[in-house]
Write a protein that holds these residues in place. Sequence first.
Motif, PDB file in Angstrom:
ATOM      1  N   ILE A 156       0.854  -1.190   0.000  1.00 19.20           N
ATOM      2  CA  ILE A 156       0.000   0.000   0.000  1.00 19.20           C
ATOM      3  C   ILE A 156       0.891   1.243   0.000  1.00 19.20           C
ATOM      4  O   ILE A 156       1.697   1.432   0.917  1.00 19.20           O
ATOM      5  N   ALA A 157       0.765   2.072  -0.998  1.00 18.61           N
ATOM      6  CA  ALA A 157       1.578   3.279  -1.081  1.00 18.61           C
ATOM      7  C   ALA A 157       1.111   4.289  -0.038  1.00 18.61           C
ATOM      8  O   ALA A 157      -0.085   4.471   0.191  1.00 18.61           O
ATOM      9  N   LEU A 158       2.076   4.920   0.618  1.00 20.49           N
ATOM     10  CA  LEU A 158       1.774   5.948   1.607  1.00 20.49           C
ATOM     11  C   LEU A 158       2.104   7.316   1.019  1.00 20.49           C
ATOM     12  O   LEU A 158       3.167   7.507   0.420  1.00 20.49           O
ATOM     13  N   HIS A 159       1.200   8.249   1.207  1.00 20.86           N
ATOM     14  CA  HIS A 159       1.386   9.604   0.692  1.00 20.86           C
ATOM     15  C   HIS A 159       1.523  10.575   1.866  1.00 20.86           C
ATOM     16  O   HIS A 159       0.757  10.508   2.830  1.00 20.86           O
ATOM     17  N   PHE A 160       2.491  11.454   1.751  1.00 19.90           N
ATOM     18  CA  PHE A 160       2.706  12.471   2.767  1.00 19.90           C
ATOM     19  C   PHE A 160       2.737  13.836   2.084  1.00 19.90           C
ATOM     20  O   PHE A 160       2.987  13.939   0.880  1.00 19.90           O
ATOM     21  N   VAL A 161       2.501  14.863   2.877  1.00 16.30           N
ATOM     22  CA  VAL A 161       2.490  16.206   2.302  1.00 16.30           C
ATOM     23  C   VAL A 161       3.051  17.203   3.314  1.00 16.30           C
ATOM     24  O   VAL A 161       2.737  17.146   4.503  1.00 16.30           O
ATOM     25  N   ALA A 162       3.923  18.077   2.818  1.00 17.77           N
ATOM     26  CA  ALA A 162       4.404  19.214   3.594  1.00 17.77           C
ATOM     27  C   ALA A 162       3.592  20.428   3.169  1.00 17.77           C
ATOM     28  O   ALA A 162       3.492  20.722   1.978  1.00 17.77           O
ATOM     29  N   GLU A 163       2.987  21.095   4.127  1.00 15.68           N
ATOM     30  CA  GLU A 163       2.127  22.246   3.838  1.00 15.68           C
ATOM     31  C   GLU A 163       2.739  23.505   4.436  1.00 15.68           C
ATOM     32  O   GLU A 163       3.076  23.539   5.628  1.00 15.68           O
ATOM     33  N   LEU A 164       2.850  24.529   3.607  1.00 15.87           N
ATOM     34  CA  LEU A 164       3.459  25.794   4.039  1.00 15.87           C
ATOM     35  C   LEU A 164       2.503  26.945   3.742  1.00 15.87           C
ATOM     36  O   LEU A 164       1.924  27.016   2.654  1.00 15.87           O
ATOM     37  N   VAL A 165       2.351  27.821   4.720  1.00 15.74           N
ATOM     38  CA  VAL A 165       1.539  29.028   4.551  1.00 15.74           C
ATOM     39  C   VAL A 165       2.348  30.216   5.044  1.00 15.74           C
ATOM     40  O   VAL A 165       2.910  30.185   6.147  1.00 15.74           O
ATOM     41  N   VAL A 220      -0.205  35.096   1.646  1.00 16.21           N
ATOM     42  CA  VAL A 220       0.636  35.511   0.513  1.00 16.21           C
ATOM     43  C   VAL A 220       1.135  34.291  -0.257  1.00 16.21           C
ATOM     44  O   VAL A 220       1.211  34.301  -1.488  1.00 16.21           O
ATOM     45  N   VAL A 221       1.488  33.235   0.474  1.00 14.16           N
ATOM     46  CA  VAL A 221       2.019  32.019  -0.140  1.00 14.16           C
ATOM     47  C   VAL A 221       1.340  30.808   0.491  1.00 14.16           C
ATOM     48  O   VAL A 221       1.221  30.720   1.718  1.00 14.16           O
ATOM     49  N   GLU A 222       0.882  29.875  -0.345  1.00 12.47           N
ATOM     50  CA  GLU A 222       0.344  28.594   0.102  1.00 12.47           C
ATOM     51  C   GLU A 222       0.927  27.517  -0.799  1.00 12.47           C
ATOM     52  O   GLU A 222       0.604  27.449  -1.982  1.00 12.47           O
ATOM     53  N   ARG A 223       1.787  26.692  -0.225  1.00 12.15           N
ATOM     54  CA  ARG A 223       2.479  25.683  -1.025  1.00 12.15           C
ATOM     55  C   ARG A 223       2.353  24.307  -0.391  1.00 12.15           C
ATOM     56  O   ARG A 223       2.224  24.174   0.834  1.00 12.15           O
ATOM     57  N   GLU A 224       2.417  23.289  -1.247  1.00 12.53           N
ATOM     58  CA  GLU A 224       2.427  21.896  -0.792  1.00 12.53           C
ATOM     59  C   GLU A 224       3.500  21.126  -1.534  1.00 12.53           C
ATOM     60  O   GLU A 224       3.724  21.366  -2.729  1.00 12.53           O
ATOM     61  N   LEU A 225       4.148  20.227  -0.821  1.00 13.06           N
ATOM     62  CA  LEU A 225       5.143  19.339  -1.420  1.00 13.06           C
ATOM     63  C   LEU A 225       4.714  17.907  -1.121  1.00 13.06           C
ATOM     64  O   LEU A 225       4.590  17.521   0.043  1.00 13.06           O
ATOM     65  N   SER A 226       4.469  17.131  -2.179  1.00 11.00           N
ATOM     66  CA  SER A 226       3.914  15.786  -2.016  1.00 11.00           C
ATOM     67  C   SER A 226       4.995  14.712  -2.051  1.00 11.00           C
ATOM     68  O   SER A 226       5.954  14.804  -2.826  1.00 11.00           O
ATOM     69  N   TYR A 227       4.802  13.685  -1.224  1.00 10.88           N
ATOM     70  CA  TYR A 227       5.716  12.549  -1.138  1.00 10.88           C
ATOM     71  C   TYR A 227       4.904  11.256  -1.298  1.00 10.88           C
ATOM     72  O   TYR A 227       3.755  11.181  -0.875  1.00 10.88           O
ATOM     73  N   ARG A 228       5.549  10.263  -1.870  1.00 10.01           N
ATOM     74  CA  ARG A 228       4.912   8.954  -2.009  1.00 10.01           C
ATOM     75  C   ARG A 228       5.958   7.871  -1.762  1.00 10.01           C
ATOM     76  O   ARG A 228       7.023   7.869  -2.375  1.00 10.01           O
ATOM     77  N   ILE A 229       5.668   6.973  -0.834  1.00 10.53           N
ATOM     78  CA  ILE A 229       6.564   5.851  -0.534  1.00 10.53           C
ATOM     79  C   ILE A 229       5.844   4.551  -0.880  1.00 10.53           C
ATOM     80  O   ILE A 229       4.714   4.315  -0.442  1.00 10.53           O
ATOM     81  N   ASN A 252       8.119  15.187  -9.000  1.00 14.00           N
ATOM     82  CA  ASN A 252       8.431  14.395 -10.201  1.00 14.00           C
ATOM     83  C   ASN A 252       9.753  13.637 -10.085  1.00 14.00           C
ATOM     84  O   ASN A 252      10.179  12.994 -11.046  1.00 14.00           O
ATOM     85  N   LEU A 253      10.403  13.720  -8.930  1.00 14.42           N
ATOM     86  CA  LEU A 253      11.678  13.038  -8.714  1.00 14.42           C
ATOM     87  C   LEU A 253      11.451  11.704  -8.021  1.00 14.42           C
ATOM     88  O   LEU A 253      10.592  11.580  -7.142  1.00 14.42           O
ATOM     89  N   HIS A 254      12.234  10.693  -8.411  1.00 10.90           N
ATOM     90  CA  HIS A 254      12.087   9.355  -7.847  1.00 10.90           C
ATOM     91  C   HIS A 254      13.452   8.811  -7.432  1.00 10.90           C
ATOM     92  O   HIS A 254      14.461   9.051  -8.099  1.00 10.90           O
ATOM     93  N   GLN A 255      13.467   8.066  -6.345  1.00  8.92           N
ATOM     94  CA  GLN A 255      14.703   7.450  -5.867  1.00  8.92           C
ATOM     95  C   GLN A 255      14.368   6.146  -5.151  1.00  8.92           C
ATOM     96  O   GLN A 255      13.365   6.060  -4.432  1.00  8.92           O
ATOM     97  N   SER A 256      15.201   5.126  -5.354  1.00 13.01           N
ATOM     98  CA  SER A 256      14.982   3.821  -4.734  1.00 13.01           C
ATOM     99  C   SER A 256      15.932   3.622  -3.559  1.00 13.01           C
ATOM    100  O   SER A 256      17.078   4.093  -3.584  1.00 13.01           O
ATOM    101  N   PHE A 257      15.458   2.885  -2.559  1.00 11.13           N
ATOM    102  CA  PHE A 257      16.242   2.624  -1.350  1.00 11.13           C
ATOM    103  C   PHE A 257      16.116   1.151  -0.980  1.00 11.13           C
ATOM    104  O   PHE A 257      15.083   0.520  -1.235  1.00 11.13           O
TER     105      PHE A 257
END
Length: 203
Positions: A76-85, A98-107, A122-127
């Motif tokens: 089951i893929a886990l999704h995480f998000v960093a939220e900045l305001v 003034v700024v609302e941004r999100e950065l998404s992660y998927r493991i 859009n970046l991917h890396q294997s561990f």
Amino acid sequence: MPTMTAFSTLSSTSLARRIRGVFAGWVLLLSVAAIAADSSRIAHAEIVAGEGGYVLNADIELDLNPRLIEAVTRGIALHFVAELVIEQPRWYWLNKAVVERELSYRISYHAITRSYRLSIGNLHQSFESLDSALRTMQRIRNWHVTDRDTLEPGVSYDVALRFRHDTAQLPKPFQVTAIASRDWTVGTDWQRWTFLPGVVTSK
């Protein structure tokens, strides 16, 4: 007879108070247990001048519980998000966002290669291990959050950042489970601080 009635009323009132007291105690204990169950936090966060604007650097301490670890190892893929305001305070009205941004992660876990894949945008890396993927995910570096001309130098801004497991990205059956179980709702509280942009000179 009136004395017995008064005594009965007093006993009932006392019993009701004791029941309310016990109930309140259990609610407090459950609340403390829920908070203690997830010790995730933002250990460090800052916005600094970067190339063409401002970037965020942050260190996250994420308490990934056994339920989530088991889920990802079972495919089951886990999704995480960093939220900045970033908000500009206004004394006469509500703060202006003034700024609302999100950065998404998927493991995700790949059984054939026995490796974990971390996707950041859009970046991917294997561990080879889940711990390695998590350590990389929890170390945010040079996240471009806004252009240089968005924030006015010398003006104080309020910044808020949090990091959480995005349960809305789970498969539908697990979304229902997540509503009833705190094991799926892992994340930090909002970390807040004040940022004062300076005059950035070209290098």
